[in-house]
Design a protein around this motif. Structure first.
Motif, PDB file in Angstrom:
ATOM      1  N   GLN A   1       0.821  -1.213   0.000  1.00 40.56           N
ATOM      2  CA  GLN A   1       0.000   0.000   0.000  1.00 40.56           C
ATOM      3  C   GLN A   1       0.856   1.265   0.000  1.00 40.56           C
ATOM      4  N   ALA A   2       1.958   1.226   0.746  1.00 37.59           N
ATOM      5  CA  ALA A   2       2.801   2.412   0.883  1.00 37.59           C
ATOM      6  C   ALA A   2       3.677   2.661  -0.341  1.00 37.59           C
ATOM      7  N   TYR A   3       3.984   1.592  -1.069  1.00 40.34           N
ATOM      8  CA  TYR A   3       4.895   1.707  -2.221  1.00 40.34           C
ATOM      9  C   TYR A   3       4.262   1.043  -3.442  1.00 40.34           C
ATOM     10  N   PRO A   4       3.404   1.760  -4.138  1.00 44.85           N
ATOM     11  CA  PRO A   4       2.677   1.176  -5.272  1.00 44.85           C
ATOM     12  C   PRO A   4       3.574   0.717  -6.414  1.00 44.85           C
ATOM     13  N   ASN A   5       4.811   1.207  -6.460  1.00 46.78           N
ATOM     14  CA  ASN A   5       5.734   0.798  -7.519  1.00 46.78           C
ATOM     15  C   ASN A   5       6.689  -0.313  -7.080  1.00 46.78           C
ATOM     16  N   LEU A   6       6.400  -0.898  -5.933  1.00 47.25           N
ATOM     17  CA  LEU A   6       7.268  -1.943  -5.398  1.00 47.25           C
ATOM     18  C   LEU A   6       7.354  -3.129  -6.369  1.00 47.25           C
ATOM     19  N   LYS A   7       8.587  -3.598  -6.610  1.00 49.31           N
ATOM     20  CA  LYS A   7       8.782  -4.721  -7.524  1.00 49.31           C
ATOM     21  C   LYS A   7       9.199  -6.007  -6.812  1.00 49.31           C
ATOM     22  N   ALA A   8       9.629  -5.890  -5.546  1.00 48.83           N
ATOM     23  CA  ALA A   8      10.076  -7.104  -4.852  1.00 48.83           C
ATOM     24  C   ALA A   8      10.102  -6.902  -3.344  1.00 48.83           C
ATOM     25  N   ILE A   9       9.930  -8.013  -2.633  1.00 46.43           N
ATOM     26  CA  ILE A   9      10.116  -8.063  -1.186  1.00 46.43           C
ATOM     27  C   ILE A   9      11.132  -9.156  -0.905  1.00 46.43           C
ATOM     28  N   VAL A  10      12.170  -8.795  -0.161  1.00 50.95           N
ATOM     29  CA  VAL A  10      13.185  -9.759   0.272  1.00 50.95           C
ATOM     30  C   VAL A  10      12.980 -10.013   1.757  1.00 50.95           C
ATOM     31  N   ALA A  11      12.689 -11.252   2.112  1.00 54.86           N
ATOM     32  CA  ALA A  11      12.470 -11.607   3.515  1.00 54.86           C
ATOM     33  C   ALA A  11      13.526 -12.624   3.937  1.00 54.86           C
ATOM     34  N   PRO A  12      14.592 -12.174   4.614  1.00 51.85           N
ATOM     35  CA  PRO A  12      15.638 -13.105   5.043  1.00 51.85           C
ATOM     36  C   PRO A  12      15.267 -13.842   6.325  1.00 51.85           C
ATOM     37  N   THR A  13      14.023 -14.257   6.408  1.00 52.15           N
ATOM     38  CA  THR A  13      13.494 -14.998   7.551  1.00 52.15           C
ATOM     39  C   THR A  13      12.418 -15.946   7.046  1.00 52.15           C
ATOM     40  N   SER A  14      12.447 -17.174   7.502  1.00 51.18           N
ATOM     41  CA  SER A  14      11.518 -18.184   6.982  1.00 51.18           C
ATOM     42  C   SER A  14      10.066 -17.849   7.302  1.00 51.18           C
ATOM     43  N   VAL A  15       9.827 -17.189   8.434  1.00 53.15           N
ATOM     44  CA  VAL A  15       8.460 -16.780   8.768  1.00 53.15           C
ATOM     45  C   VAL A  15       8.004 -15.672   7.821  1.00 53.15           C
ATOM     46  N   GLY A  16       8.869 -14.691   7.610  1.00 57.50           N
ATOM     47  CA  GLY A  16       8.524 -13.552   6.768  1.00 57.50           C
ATOM     48  C   GLY A  16       8.288 -13.909   5.317  1.00 57.50           C
ATOM     49  N   ILE A  17       9.150 -14.749   4.746  1.00 54.24           N
ATOM     50  CA  ILE A  17       9.008 -15.073   3.328  1.00 54.24           C
ATOM     51  C   ILE A  17       7.710 -15.838   3.075  1.00 54.24           C
ATOM     52  N   ALA A  18       7.341 -16.732   3.985  1.00 54.88           N
ATOM     53  CA  ALA A  18       6.105 -17.501   3.807  1.00 54.88           C
ATOM     54  C   ALA A  18       4.880 -16.598   3.947  1.00 54.88           C
ATOM     55  N   ALA A  19       4.912 -15.690   4.909  1.00 52.73           N
ATOM     56  CA  ALA A  19       3.786 -14.775   5.103  1.00 52.73           C
ATOM     57  C   ALA A  19       3.635 -13.832   3.913  1.00 52.73           C
ATOM     58  N   ALA A  20       4.761 -13.313   3.407  1.00 52.19           N
ATOM     59  CA  ALA A  20       4.711 -12.421   2.246  1.00 52.19           C
ATOM     60  C   ALA A  20       4.180 -13.153   1.028  1.00 52.19           C
ATOM     61  N   ALA A  21       4.644 -14.374   0.821  1.00 55.65           N
ATOM     62  CA  ALA A  21       4.191 -15.164  -0.325  1.00 55.65           C
ATOM     63  C   ALA A  21       2.709 -15.487  -0.211  1.00 55.65           C
ATOM     64  N   ARG A  22       2.263 -15.787   1.001  1.00 51.23           N
ATOM     65  CA  ARG A  22       0.837 -16.107   1.190  1.00 51.23           C
ATOM     66  C   ARG A  22      -0.034 -14.911   0.862  1.00 51.23           C
ATOM     67  N   TYR A  23       0.382 -13.727   1.291  1.00 51.95           N
ATOM     68  CA  TYR A  23      -0.413 -12.536   0.992  1.00 51.95           C
ATOM     69  C   TYR A  23      -0.430 -12.256  -0.506  1.00 51.95           C
ATOM     70  N   ILE A  24       0.720 -12.254  -1.108  1.00 50.86           N
ATOM     71  CA  ILE A  24       0.816 -11.883  -2.525  1.00 50.86           C
ATOM     72  C   ILE A  24       0.165 -12.929  -3.428  1.00 50.86           C
ATOM     73  N   SER A  25       0.157 -14.184  -3.003  1.00 54.09           N
ATOM     74  CA  SER A  25      -0.404 -15.250  -3.846  1.00 54.09           C
ATOM     75  C   SER A  25      -1.884 -15.066  -4.135  1.00 54.09           C
ATOM     76  N   THR A  26      -2.596 -14.337  -3.264  1.00 49.88           N
ATOM     77  CA  THR A  26      -4.031 -14.133  -3.461  1.00 49.88           C
ATOM     78  C   THR A  26      -4.372 -12.670  -3.726  1.00 49.88           C
ATOM     79  N   SER A  27      -3.354 -11.877  -4.070  1.00 46.28           N
ATOM     80  CA  SER A  27      -3.580 -10.453  -4.319  1.00 46.28           C
ATOM     81  C   SER A  27      -3.317 -10.108  -5.779  1.00 46.28           C
ATOM     82  N   SER A  28      -3.655  -8.885  -6.141  1.00 48.04           N
ATOM     83  CA  SER A  28      -3.420  -8.417  -7.506  1.00 48.04           C
ATOM     84  C   SER A  28      -1.934  -8.211  -7.789  1.00 48.04           C
ATOM     85  N   SER A  29      -1.103  -8.306  -6.751  1.00 43.70           N
ATOM     86  CA  SER A  29       0.341  -8.133  -6.918  1.00 43.70           C
ATOM     87  C   SER A  29       1.039  -9.408  -7.395  1.00 43.70           C
TER      88      SER A  29
END
Length: 335
Positions: A214-242
């Motif tokens: 929401q804060a960065y509409p031009n965002l092209k990537a998220i790097v999560a160097p944590t196993s909890v973070g990467i899974a949560a980010a992937a779960r959100y993005i997998s069902t979003s327009s992103s």
């Protein structure tokens, strides 16, 4: 109040986790050593795999292993467990520290009473332990994350980092090297817009991902160097327009990330085998407690099926380089 505890499992765990026979590399290790693993969080999936690897190693050399720890990753949440383990007169404590400094006085107390202290995955200040078992060279992990995300982004655009806690030693070290790598001319078109913290909590990491998009509409990537973070980010993005527009990468386990690779949310990510990390830490602690090593640079010891390992500068022992997982190889791994 009962503390969360997991004990060393059956011999089958040895074979299932690492394909190990339960004898090799233990000749110089005393039998019956009491070794406690203290993870950042008792219920963190990555930590569970690492701790199970440690229990498998302890099973091999006929030690007595257990896992105790907090359910949150707060800076001082591990202190009470260290104090209890001192009272129990453990032979060694193997800890993944939530904070580089908060636990040091208590670990120093443990060492003053003859308990050996080994950090793994996330280090303390050097005076808080005798050995640090590192998953891979911290610099190569950090630089490798930027190299991978740059490739996924086509070498340009905005990206964010979704880390664990603000005081996580390993995360901060990797991020430092990521920022250093970004200074190279070939990354001049990459822009790090935000370092967010999900506190190694699934729901908070999920919400932080939403906030970044929401804060960065031009965002092209998220790097999560944590196993909890990467899974949560992937779960959100997998069902979003992103999905398909914002790359997700970082550090995660193949089993955790397989579905997101299969459905196209994640193209590539990296990790080492956390089970082997815990296994190596168990053997390091056992050799230290047995007196076969003292923690000095240049000393070597046998680490079961992982073979001979040598202590490097500042008491560091390195497991090995991380693997990059993608659709071509992810089904070759099961952890």
């Amino acid at each position: 109040m009962r503390r969360p505890l997991r004990c060393a499992g059956a011999a089958a765990l040895c074979a299932a986790l690492l394909g190990l026979s339960c004898a090799a590399g233990a000749a110089d290790v005393k039998s019956g050593l009491k070794i406690a693993f203290l993870p950042k969080q008792i219920n963190n999936p990555y930590e569970v795999i690492a701790d199970d690897g440690g229990m498998a190693g302890i099973k091999e050399f006929n030690g007595i292993g257990k896992v105790v720890g907090p359910s949150d990753a707060g800076a001082s949440s591990q202190v009470q467990y260290i104090n209890t383990l001192i009272t129990q007169k453990q032979d060694a404590i193997v800890i993944a520290a939530n904070d580089a400094n908060a636990v040091v006085p208590y670990l120093k107390k443990a060492m003053s009473q003859g308990i050996k202290v080994v950090t793994f995955d996330s280090d303390t200040a050097p005076e808080g332990r005798q050995l640090f078992v590192n998953q891979a060279n911290a610099e190569s992990i950090g630089r490798g994350q930027i190299q991978l995300v740059s490739k996924l982004m086509g070498g340009e655009g905005e990206f964010a980092i979704l880390s664990a806690t603000p005081n996580a030693t390993n995360q901060n070290t990797w991020i430092k090297w990521m920022q250093d790598e970004l200074k190279k001319p070939e990354y001049s078109k990459l822009k790090l817009v935000k370092i967010a913290y999900g506190n190694d909590d699934d729901q908070k990491s999920f919400v932080e991902t939403q906030g970044l998009l929401q804060a960065y509409p031009n965002l092209k990537a998220i790097v999560a160097p944590t196993s909890v973070g990467i899974a949560a980010a992937a779960r959100y993005i997998s069902t979003s327009s992103s999905k398909g527009k914002v790359a997700v990468t970082g550090l995660g386990t193949p089993n955790q990330m397989r579905a997101f690779v299969k459905n196209g949310t994640v193209k590539a990510f990296q990790l080492w085998d956390p089970g082997q990390l815990g296994y190596l830490a168990a053997f390091a602690a056992a050799n230290l407690a047995s007196g076969t090593i003292t923690g000095k640079e240049g000393e070597s010891f046998e680490a079961g099926k992982l073979g001979k390992r040598t202590i490097g500068p500042k008491g560091e022992i390195i497991l090995g380089p991380p693997t990059t997982f993608d659709a071509s190889n992810i089904d070759n791994f099961n952890f």
